[in-house]
Write a protein that holds these residues in place. Structure first.
Motif, PDB file in Angstrom:
ATOM      1  N   VAL A  13       0.825  -1.238  -0.036  1.00 16.15           N
ATOM      2  CA  VAL A  13       0.489   0.056  -0.149  1.00 16.15           C
ATOM      3  C   VAL A  13       0.636   1.019  -0.113  1.00 16.15           C
ATOM      4  O   VAL A  13       0.777   2.292  -0.605  1.00 16.15           O
ATOM      5  N   ARG A  14       1.680   1.003   1.174  1.00 15.59           N
ATOM      6  CA  ARG A  14       2.885   2.688   0.752  1.00 15.59           C
ATOM      7  C   ARG A  14       3.311   2.070  -0.482  1.00 15.59           C
ATOM      8  O   ARG A  14       3.987   3.424  -1.149  1.00 15.59           O
ATOM      9  N   ARG A  15       3.462   1.371  -1.485  1.00 18.03           N
ATOM     10  CA  ARG A  15       4.076   1.846  -2.597  1.00 18.03           C
ATOM     11  C   ARG A  15       2.804   1.768  -3.696  1.00 18.03           C
ATOM     12  O   ARG A  15       3.841   3.005  -4.193  1.00 18.03           O
ATOM     13  N   GLN A  16       1.822   1.822  -3.198  1.00 17.64           N
ATOM     14  CA  GLN A  16       0.770   2.310  -3.883  1.00 17.64           C
ATOM     15  C   GLN A  16       0.785   4.146  -3.986  1.00 17.64           C
ATOM     16  O   GLN A  16       0.740   4.683  -5.226  1.00 17.64           O
ATOM     17  N   VAL A  17       1.110   4.602  -2.877  1.00 16.31           N
ATOM     18  CA  VAL A  17       0.604   5.587  -2.304  1.00 16.31           C
ATOM     19  C   VAL A  17       2.072   6.590  -3.257  1.00 16.31           C
ATOM     20  O   VAL A  17       0.977   7.181  -3.857  1.00 16.31           O
ATOM     21  N   ASP A  18       2.748   6.333  -3.407  1.00 14.02           N
ATOM     22  CA  ASP A  18       3.827   6.585  -3.872  1.00 14.02           C
ATOM     23  C   ASP A  18       3.750   6.998  -5.154  1.00 14.02           C
ATOM     24  O   ASP A  18       3.917   7.711  -5.732  1.00 14.02           O
TER      25      ASP A  18
END
Length: 173
Positions: free
Chosen positions: A150-155
Motif C-alpha cells: 500500500v505504501r508503494r501504491q501511495v508513492d
C-alpha cells in the motif's frame, strides 16, 4: 488525430491562464479557475501514463498477493489441524493467475486493477481477523508485506494526484 488530447488540454490551460484568469477580478472565481487548471493538469498526467501506471500497480499487487498465497499454503500445511488461522480461507481470497496478464486496453486494465485492489482489501481484513486470534509472526509478516504494498501504491500515485492537492473551501477574506 490532431489536435491530440494532450494538445487540447494544453490549449485549455493556456487559454485559462493567459486569457481568462488575468481578467477575473473576483477572488473566488479566480480560485475556482485555478482549481480548474489543476484538474486539467491532472488529466494531462493521467493521459500520459495511466495505462502504464495501472499495469505497474497491478503487477506489484499480483506479485505481493502471490507471495502471500505461497506463504499461506506453506503455513497451512505446517499447522493443519491446529486452532490457528485457517490458511485455506486466505488462499480462497487470492486472485487467479489470469489477473497477472498485461492489458492493452484502459478499461480492462482498470477492471483488473480494481479486482486486485479488492483482493488486497480482503486479505488485509483476513489478516486483521487472524491477528486478533493471537498474533503470530507469520500473520505479522504478511500484514507488513501488505502495508509495504500500500505504501508503494501511495508513492506511485502521488505524482498523478499532486496537482489536486488544493483546498476547495471558500477563500478567507
Amino acid at each position: 488525430m490532431r489536435p491530440s488530447p494532450d494538445e487540447l488540454l494544453a490549449s485549455l490551460r493556456l487559454s485559462l491562464n493567459e486569457t481568462l484568469l488575468p481578467k477575473v477580478e473576483d477572488r473566488w472565481a479566480r480560485y475556482v479557475g485555478t482549481a480548474m487548471d489543476l484538474v486539467i493538469q491532472h488529466l494531462q498526467l493521467r493521459l500520459a501514463g495511466e495505462l502504464d501506471a495501472l499495469d505497474e500497480d497491478s503487477a506489484d499487487m499480483a506479485a505481493a498477493l502471490a507471495a502471500i498465497g505461497g506463504r499461506a499454503a506453506a503455513l497451512g500445511a505446517q499447522t493443519e489441524g491446529t486452532d490457528g488461522p485457517r490458511w485455506a480461507e486466505l488462499a480462497e481470497l487470492l486472485p487467479s493467475p489470469a489477473d497477472n496478464a498485461h492489458d492493452h486496453d484502459l478499461d480492462d486494465a482498470t477492471a483488473r486493477n480494481e479486482r486486485l485492489r479488492g483482493a488486497v482489501v480482503a486479505v488485509m481484513r483476513w489478516l486483521d481477523e487472524a491477528g486478533a486470534q493471537g498474533e503470530s509472526p507469520a500473520v505479522r509478516q504478511m500484514r507488513d508485506e501488505v502495508h509495504q504494498l500500500v505504501r508503494r501504491q501511495v508513492d506511485r500515485t502521488k505524482p498523478l494526484v499532486a496537482p489536486l492537492f488544493m483546498s476547495f473551501g471558500p477563500v478567507a477574506s
